[in-house]
Design a protein around this motif. Sequence first.
Motif: not given
Length: 496
Positions: A67-83
Amino acid sequence: MSEFANEITEKVKKLPEKIKNIKIDGITRRWLIYIIGVIAVLFIITFIVSSVAVKNYYYQSVENIVSSGASDSAISYFENNIENGTSLEESAAQFVDSYTLKRTTTIWIIDSKGKVILSSSGFLVDDQKMPDYEEAMQNESGSAKYIGRINRKEKVMALTKTIKDKNGANIGAIRVMSNINEVDDQISTIRFLIFIMLLFVLAIIVFSNLFFIRSIIIPVSEINTATKLIAEGNLDVRIEKKYNDEIGDLADSINSMATDISTADKMKNDFISTISHELRTPLTSIKGWGETLTLGNQDNVDELTKKGLQVIVSEASRLEGFVEELLDFSRLQSGRMNLRLAKCDILAELEETLFTFRERAVREGYEVKYSIPEAPSVANADANRLKQVFMNILDNALKYSRPGSRILIKADFIKRDNKPFVRIAIADQGCGISAEDLPHVKEKFYKANVSVRGSGIGLAVTNEIVTLHGGTIDIDSEVGTGTLVTIILPIEDENE
């Protein structure tokens, strides 16, 4: 930890060697079934619960790492970059370079078509089934977990979380995996140790409680044996008091009871012996004077007086025989029945007894037939006691038969273990003895037929005399048919 497991295993293996000599029956068996059965069920439940708890603990630890590897911050990192216009491939490369859990987990960046575009391991990943990815792409939470094998070899725990664009559409996913083969091995080791420890504890409980049960069973068994011996007439038996508890008190009570019975039995035997001796003197006088008067000049004696004198002599003789039986019983009880051994011919003594008996039997309406070999049957025996044995058996044959029936006597020679014996069989056609009474007819005072006169002592004395001569007496009977008494006595070998 494996050395500790081996040590416990060896100890458990040695326990059966200590327990194998303990007899498992009776109270011990019931205790094992009821108590140990309950303990075993509790131990099984404990093993299952502890195994599940250990597995949940270790799997939860792995899940926390994944869960630490697939944390919400990691998801946010990808979503912000794509945005901000960065492609998924570029964001994946930047993320994997800075990924800090490469040593414990593997992370895959997957596009919307299910293709792994980048792996933290650096190797290309072929297309394969990813149940967690498919589930995450379909459910509302955008997250799914999977525990299983990759390529049928490596067992992993995987967690997939979807990456969404600003419109909420799934454009890819992060899949974090951790190898749990070693975790399963460790769980198996801990389960084995738990099982061995529970088995060891169970063995200790069984072993210690068996000794506790034995501390009860052994004294109870000794008490049971002692009471049987006391019931059989051995009043010198005493129980050793080993414990100062209820069992010890029971032993004291039984010992006290045996002492009281022994005292009362001695008083009874002394009383019988004294009374028998006291009765014998006046009975001898009564019988003697009766016989004298019967044999005297009876010219002036009326018939009633003559009949009365005959009754006096007859009843005095019967009472005299009864007194002799009481004396023999007294000797039997006190162990003072001794034989006056001398060389004699057993069959000659039998013939002499039959000569006297036959007259009485014919007079009372019985037919007596006998077959006795003329060969000598020399033995070191008490002739008077043997006559007593023969007369007791023959007298019983008369008492339990109806006038007109036959009494058969046959004697022959047999060998047992290459030693010579004489066998004497006496059969009657009387009322017989029931199967229930037959095993007890040799016991003192036991009477199978209470309607027939007698004390119940004669056969017990007869059996003792035959036993003292080293012989045996067997009784076979059938109700309504008759009784067969077989006496076997040792004789001297003519070749010696």
